[in-house]
Design a protein around this motif. Structure first.
Motif, PDB file in Angstrom:
ATOM      1  N   ALA A  20      31.890  -0.298  25.868  1.00  0.00           N
ATOM      2  CA  ALA A  20      32.206  -1.651  26.338  1.00  0.00           C
ATOM      3  C   ALA A  20      30.906  -2.312  26.782  1.00  0.00           C
ATOM      4  O   ALA A  20      30.006  -1.653  27.308  1.00  0.00           O
ATOM      5  N   GLY A  21      30.803  -3.615  26.554  1.00  0.00           N
ATOM      6  CA  GLY A  21      29.610  -4.338  26.959  1.00  0.00           C
ATOM      7  C   GLY A  21      28.448  -4.132  26.013  1.00  0.00           C
ATOM      8  O   GLY A  21      27.294  -4.149  26.426  1.00  0.00           O
ATOM      9  N   SER A  22      28.753  -3.938  24.719  1.00  0.00           N
ATOM     10  CA  SER A  22      27.693  -3.774  23.734  1.00  0.00           C
ATOM     11  C   SER A  22      28.006  -4.621  22.497  1.00  0.00           C
ATOM     12  O   SER A  22      29.104  -5.171  22.366  1.00  0.00           O
ATOM     13  N   ILE A  23      27.025  -4.749  21.621  1.00  0.00           N
ATOM     14  CA  ILE A  23      27.190  -5.471  20.367  1.00  0.00           C
ATOM     15  C   ILE A  23      26.612  -4.601  19.257  1.00  0.00           C
ATOM     16  O   ILE A  23      25.581  -3.952  19.441  1.00  0.00           O
ATOM     17  N   THR A  24      27.300  -4.552  18.117  1.00  0.00           N
ATOM     18  CA  THR A  24      26.847  -3.775  16.974  1.00  0.00           C
ATOM     19  C   THR A  24      26.694  -4.697  15.779  1.00  0.00           C
ATOM     20  O   THR A  24      27.570  -5.513  15.505  1.00  0.00           O
ATOM     21  N   LEU A  25      25.576  -4.559  15.078  1.00  0.00           N
ATOM     22  CA  LEU A  25      25.376  -5.257  13.817  1.00  0.00           C
ATOM     23  C   LEU A  25      25.635  -4.258  12.704  1.00  0.00           C
ATOM     24  O   LEU A  25      24.906  -3.282  12.549  1.00  0.00           O
ATOM     25  N   PHE A  26      26.709  -4.477  11.950  1.00  0.00           N
ATOM     26  CA  PHE A  26      27.021  -3.659  10.780  1.00  0.00           C
ATOM     27  C   PHE A  26      26.351  -4.313   9.576  1.00  0.00           C
ATOM     28  O   PHE A  26      26.361  -5.542   9.446  1.00  0.00           O
ATOM     29  N   ASN A  60      24.422   0.598  10.994  1.00  0.00           N
ATOM     30  CA  ASN A  60      24.827  -0.156  12.178  1.00  0.00           C
ATOM     31  C   ASN A  60      23.788   0.050  13.266  1.00  0.00           C
ATOM     32  O   ASN A  60      23.118   1.071  13.326  1.00  0.00           O
ATOM     33  N   CYS A  61      23.659  -0.963  14.096  1.00  0.00           N
ATOM     34  CA  CYS A  61      22.694  -0.957  15.187  1.00  0.00           C
ATOM     35  C   CYS A  61      23.405  -1.501  16.422  1.00  0.00           C
ATOM     36  O   CYS A  61      23.895  -2.638  16.400  1.00  0.00           O
ATOM     37  N   THR A  62      23.515  -0.698  17.480  1.00  0.00           N
ATOM     38  CA  THR A  62      24.224  -1.091  18.697  1.00  0.00           C
ATOM     39  C   THR A  62      23.228  -1.314  19.836  1.00  0.00           C
ATOM     40  O   THR A  62      22.336  -0.501  20.045  1.00  0.00           O
ATOM     41  N   ARG A  63      23.415  -2.424  20.546  1.00  0.00           N
ATOM     42  CA  ARG A  63      22.588  -2.769  21.703  1.00  0.00           C
ATOM     43  C   ARG A  63      23.513  -3.150  22.857  1.00  0.00           C
ATOM     44  O   ARG A  63      24.578  -3.718  22.638  1.00  0.00           O
ATOM     45  N   ALA A 100      16.874 -13.964  10.444  1.00  0.00           N
ATOM     46  CA  ALA A 100      15.537 -13.624  10.938  1.00  0.00           C
ATOM     47  C   ALA A 100      15.235 -14.194  12.325  1.00  0.00           C
ATOM     48  O   ALA A 100      14.312 -14.962  12.510  1.00  0.00           O
ATOM     49  N   PHE A 101      16.062 -13.803  13.293  1.00  0.00           N
ATOM     50  CA  PHE A 101      15.786 -14.162  14.686  1.00  0.00           C
ATOM     51  C   PHE A 101      16.433 -13.128  15.599  1.00  0.00           C
ATOM     52  O   PHE A 101      17.268 -12.343  15.167  1.00  0.00           O
ATOM     53  N   ASP A 102      16.023 -13.133  16.837  1.00  0.00           N
ATOM     54  CA  ASP A 102      16.622 -12.267  17.845  1.00  0.00           C
ATOM     55  C   ASP A 102      17.767 -13.016  18.509  1.00  0.00           C
ATOM     56  O   ASP A 102      17.546 -14.075  19.132  1.00  0.00           O
ATOM     57  N   LEU A 103      18.964 -12.497  18.397  1.00  0.00           N
ATOM     58  CA  LEU A 103      20.140 -13.083  19.014  1.00  0.00           C
ATOM     59  C   LEU A 103      20.153 -12.729  20.497  1.00  0.00           C
ATOM     60  O   LEU A 103      20.165 -11.549  20.851  1.00  0.00           O
ATOM     61  N   ASP A 104      20.126 -13.736  21.351  1.00  0.00           N
ATOM     62  CA  ASP A 104      20.189 -13.520  22.806  1.00  0.00           C
ATOM     63  C   ASP A 104      21.633 -13.206  23.154  1.00  0.00           C
ATOM     64  O   ASP A 104      22.501 -14.078  23.106  1.00  0.00           O
ATOM     65  N   THR A 105      21.922 -11.972  23.517  1.00  0.00           N
ATOM     66  CA  THR A 105      23.302 -11.561  23.785  1.00  0.00           C
ATOM     67  C   THR A 105      23.687 -11.740  25.248  1.00  0.00           C
ATOM     68  O   THR A 105      24.819 -11.442  25.624  1.00  0.00           O
ATOM     69  N   ALA A 106      22.782 -12.243  26.081  1.00  0.00           N
ATOM     70  CA  ALA A 106      23.101 -12.450  27.499  1.00  0.00           C
ATOM     71  C   ALA A 106      24.252 -13.430  27.670  1.00  0.00           C
ATOM     72  O   ALA A 106      25.027 -13.315  28.625  1.00  0.00           O
ATOM     73  N   ASP A 107      24.382 -14.382  26.753  1.00  0.00           N
ATOM     74  CA  ASP A 107      25.469 -15.349  26.850  1.00  0.00           C
ATOM     75  C   ASP A 107      26.844 -14.731  26.640  1.00  0.00           C
ATOM     76  O   ASP A 107      27.854 -15.346  26.955  1.00  0.00           O
ATOM     77  N   PHE A 108      26.899 -13.505  26.107  1.00  0.00           N
ATOM     78  CA  PHE A 108      28.166 -12.837  25.874  1.00  0.00           C
ATOM     79  C   PHE A 108      28.647 -12.041  27.086  1.00  0.00           C
ATOM     80  O   PHE A 108      29.735 -11.498  27.087  1.00  0.00           O
TER      81      PHE A 108
END
Length: 99
Positions: free
Chosen positions: A57-63, A74-77, A90-98
């Protein structure tokens, strides 16, 4: 919108449901193919609830790299940390807003 979803949509980010299973991302591939479209090449998924979702919980995965009925990579952060999206974005998604 007309036509298959993946022919008109370039980016989708989906929060998981409490009932998400390990195969939730592969459902996206099967749904795309059922509609006659190619699967989304990159599919970020926000993990809100944890188990039975296999990601914390509280993570994001790019499949990425769809093959057959699943994604090969897949890459989970943790949410709050940037998630690098490869080309064509081609950018870094700021996941703080989630959070």
């Amino acid at each position: 919108m007309t036509g298959p979803v993946s022919s008109t949509v370039t980016f989708v980010c989906e929060p998981t449901a409490r009932s998400s299973t390990p195969s939730a991302a592969s459902c996206v591939i099967r749904s795309s193919r059922r509609d006659g479209a190619d699967p989304l090449p990159r599919y970020p998924q926000i993990h809100v609830h944890g188990p039975p979702d296999p990601h914390p919980a509280g993570s994001i995965t790019l499949f990425s790299d769809p093959e057959g009925d699943d994604y090969r990579e897949n890459c989970t952060r943790p949410l709050g940390k940037p998630l690098t999206l490869p080309a064509p974005f081609a950018f870094d998604l700021d996941t703080a807003d989630f959070l």
